[in-house]
Design an enzyme around this catalytic site. Structure first.
Site, PDB file in Angstrom:
ATOM      1  CB  THR A  78      31.973  32.526  18.734  1.00 52.59           C
ATOM      2  OG1 THR A  78      32.616  31.310  18.820  1.00 52.59           O
ATOM      3  CG2 THR A  78      32.299  33.047  20.096  1.00 52.59           C
TER       4      THR A  78
ATOM      5  N   GLY B 157      36.386  23.832  24.059  1.00 48.89           N
ATOM      6  CA  GLY B 157      36.884  24.795  23.368  1.00 48.89           C
ATOM      7  C   GLY B 157      37.460  25.926  24.328  1.00 48.89           C
TER       8      GLY B 157
END
Length: 211
Positions: free
Chosen positions: A83, A113
Site C-alpha cells: 500500500t 479492501g
C-alpha cells in the site's frame, strides 16, 4: 479532497498503471464517488487511460516473494500486500489524501479492501485533516479507521493524538494497521502497531523519514 469533501475511488480495477490518476479523474468528473471492476475500467478508458498487462505490474522481487510463499504454503487471505498512501496540507489549510494498494495475497475474487472506501483507508476533511491507512483491510473497515482519526481532529486533537487514539480503537478487535495523518495546520503524524511502516514527510523544505 478536504475542500468540499470531494472524493473519487476505483475498486477491483483490472490492470491499469497509476490507478490514483483514474480515481482523481472520477473526483474531477463529480458524477460518482466509487466505481468498481469493469465499470471502473470502462470509465478509465473513456478518460484516455490505457489498460496494461499483469506483467507490467510485476517486479522480479515481488514475483520471487510470491513463489516463495506458495512453496511454503503460506499464502493465506490477509497476507500483507503493498500500500502507498499520501496526505497533504497546502498553505491555505486545504487537505487531501490518496491511497493505492495491490490488495492482499490469497484474497477471494471480488474482495474489496479498505483503500477505496471513504472513512476506512482514506479520508480528508478541511474541518479536521487528512489520513491514509495501511494494514489488514478487514480490520480497518470494521473500525472505519481514518474517519475515526478525522473525527478526533475535528474535536481539536492534534494529528499525533488523533492517529494514536484511532489505533487504540483498533485494539478492540486485535487489528493491525498503520496510519499517517495531517491536520489543517500542517502538523504531520504517523503511528502503527505493525512491525514496520516506511514513511517520509516534507514541510517547508524540512525532510524526515522513518520505518
Amino acid at each position: 479532497s478536504g475542500e468540499g469533501l470531494r472524493a473519487g475511488a476505483v475498486a477491483a480495477l483490472p490492470p491499469f498503471k497509476n490507478p490514483i490518476d483514474i480515481a482523481r479523474a472520477l473526483l474531477d468528473r463529480g458524477e460518482h464517488v466509487l466505481l468498481a471492476a469493469e465499470g471502473a475500467a470502462a470509465f478509465a478508458r473513456e478518460c484516455g487511460f490505457a489498460p496494461c498487462s499483469r506483467e507490467d505490474l510485476l517486479t522480479e522481487q515481488a514475483l520471487a516473494r510470491w513463489k516463495g510463499m506458495r512453496g511454503a504454503r503460506r499464502v493465506e487471505a490477509g497476507s500483507p500486500g503493498g500500500t502507498v498512501g499520501a496526505v497533504a496540507c497546502d498553505a491555505a489549510g486545504h487537505v487531501a489524501a490518496a491511497t493505492s494498494t495491490g490488495g492482499t495475497a490469497g484474497k477471494r475474487s471480488g474482495r474489496v479492501g479498505d483503500t477505496p472506501v471513504l472513512g476506512a483507508g482514506t479520508y480528508a476533511d478541511d474541518a479536521g485533516g487528512a489520513a491514509s491507512a495501511t494494514g489488514k483491510g478487514e480490520d480497518i473497515l470494521r473500525i472505519t479507521l481514518t474517519a475515526t482519526a478525522i473525527a478526533r481532529l475535528r474535536e481539536g486533537a492534534s494529528a499525533a493524538e488523533a492517529c494514536a487514539k484511532a489505533l487504540d480503537d483498533l485494539a478492540r478487535i486485535d487489528g493491525l494497521a498503520g496510519l499517517i495523518g495531517v491536520d489543517r495546520w500542517g502538523r504531520v503524524a504517523e503511528t502503527r502497531n505493525t512491525r514496520v511502516m516506511p514513511w517520509a514527510a516534507i514541510a517547508s523544505g524540512v525532510e524526515s523519514a522513518g520505518a
